[in-house]
Design a protein around this motif. Sequence first.
Motif, mmCIF file in Angstrom:
data_model
loop_
_atom_site.group_PDB
_atom_site.id
_atom_site.type_symbol
_atom_site.label_atom_id
_atom_site.label_comp_id
_atom_site.label_asym_id
_atom_site.label_seq_id
_atom_site.Cartn_x
_atom_site.Cartn_y
_atom_site.Cartn_z
ATOM 1 N N SER A 282 0.825 -1.206 0.000
ATOM 2 C CA SER A 282 0.000 0.000 0.000
ATOM 3 C C SER A 282 0.858 1.255 0.000
ATOM 4 C CB SER A 282 -0.933 -0.010 1.215
ATOM 5 O OG SER A 282 -1.749 1.145 1.233
ATOM 6 N N ASN A 283 1.952 1.211 0.749
ATOM 7 C CA ASN A 283 2.859 2.362 0.775
ATOM 8 C C ASN A 283 3.436 2.625 -0.613
ATOM 9 O OD1 ASN A 283 5.778 3.518 1.119
ATOM 10 N ND2 ASN A 283 4.684 4.079 2.980
ATOM 11 N N LEU A 284 3.823 1.564 -1.310
ATOM 12 C CA LEU A 284 4.383 1.734 -2.653
ATOM 13 C C LEU A 284 3.348 2.318 -3.605
ATOM 14 C CD1 LEU A 284 6.358 -1.631 -3.040
ATOM 15 C CD2 LEU A 284 7.178 0.561 -2.165
ATOM 16 N N VAL A 285 2.124 1.803 -3.540
ATOM 17 C CA VAL A 285 1.082 2.277 -4.451
ATOM 18 C C VAL A 285 0.675 3.707 -4.118
ATOM 19 C CG1 VAL A 285 -1.286 1.891 -5.247
ATOM 20 C CG2 VAL A 285 0.257 -0.057 -4.899
ATOM 21 N N ARG A 286 0.514 4.011 -2.824
ATOM 22 C CA ARG A 286 0.139 5.382 -2.435
ATOM 23 C C ARG A 286 1.193 6.383 -2.898
ATOM 24 N NH1 ARG A 286 -0.866 3.413 2.779
ATOM 25 N NH2 ARG A 286 0.891 4.681 3.519
#
Length: 528
Positions: A282-286
């Motif tokens: 999620s951190n990478l996508v955000r």
Amino acid sequence: MSSQPPAPQPSPQAIKVLLLEDSAFDAELLAEELRAAYPRASLDVVQDGEGFAQALRRGSYDVILSDHELGGYSGDEALALAREHAAFVPFIFVSGVIGEDNAVDLLKRGATDYVSKGRLSRLPLVLERAMREVAERAARSNAELRLVAAKEEAERANLAKDRFLAVLSHELRTPLSSMSFAAHLLEKVATVPPKFGELLPTIRRNVALEARLIDDLLDISAITTGKLGIKPEVLDMRDVLGQVARTSQEQSDQKNVRLVYIPATEPAWVVGDDARLQQVVSNLVRNAIKFSPAGTEVRLEGHVDNALGQFVCTCTDQGVGMKPEALERIFGAFEQADGEVSRRFGGLGLGLAIARFLVAQHDGSLQAHSDGPGRGATFTLRLPLVQAGADVSADRPAAPAEVENAGKRVLLVEDNRAAAETLGLCLEDYGWAPVHVETCAAALAAASAQPFDIVLTDLGLPDGSGVEIGRALSRRLPVVALTGYGAAGDKSATTAAGFVAHLVKPADPAVIHDVLGQALQSWRRGAG
């Protein structure tokens, strides 16, 4: 050419010496040698065991000189007494009867050195060496004391920091909960003119953003103190990536960035912590969506590399990109690619540091690549696959069965009235029947006066900790924590007290509803 070492120069050091000597003549000779080397020395002379014992009790000395053979008293007794009452004071025998054999024995028993009365010229050299050893020992002792003090101070500072972060988390999360619950209700029941249609989703998104910032601060603190752990299970990374893609869709729509998810074509079993791996991806996508201009594409893709025995996830964007020298720096806490990026996009610069730590905890790797500023970036996550033949089916949690919760009574313990009122309305909307109290005492009294199906309690209450509610009630009915305290130690405390779940504010009302239902279901199954 003389081979004798140069005589030591008189020392300006003022030392206090205790001399045990029953010969007045020998005492005078020793005094002369002592004052020649230490003009500022003070000398106390005693002649027997009683006088020696009184002197040791009376004063503090820098060095002790003693004959070995005394009338009615021995140097052996003097050495034993000195080691008992002045363990670190140099003890030097000055005697005409000590030979090599008994000298070695005396040194083993704690004597510092010995000087023959026939060679009193050695006394200044022996004294100088003894005083140097004392100084070195004192320096080591002081250094050790300073290290101990520094360690204790660091521990106190860490405890103070942990307490501060815990209180800060609680104080920030409680009002966020009120906003989150209110936005949830208004989105369901309020009629909003089209012109203002995005206001409530904006409130909800910003509440979630603030909550993530708090989580990042707590996580980086836990990492630095070695308290951030994982709860491994066997899981399919396709489920992890799929969940992240679904929860990230709203952000990509709001930013007008196209999110493309390409799942792996075969099962991708790994051993990992589902929540923490979702946090990483999620951190990478955000980040990819955050740093991408409108109209561009973010691509999340997973595949199985059987040759290397790895699951590989790539997240590629067409955003701001990075200089080569920034590719490793961005994984440091509080770091971003450059100052301009930080000013334009904000953020604390903690997400990637936390992500790489979590990936390392899973024995994986996380790398970044960019062809340069303005040319986008690709983050590649690699995790080891479960070995072929592993039985993964038993490790996958079963989906919870639906439970009919209509009318189930919830004892809601929350001292913030605004948060309690909005949460109560949300619970009623999902069919629960909440009864609100504000303190530990009121909760225990209510649980004694009327039946409840489940308890939902904050931890930071005016008259104590909600942990005590769990200890008191968890044998009678399921207890769930909903609190701003979300550190590992807080969760361990609730688990030890019998809580069946621990939710951290601001939790989505739908999540609270699901957790309450699952907790009630598990409780019934256990009771049955």
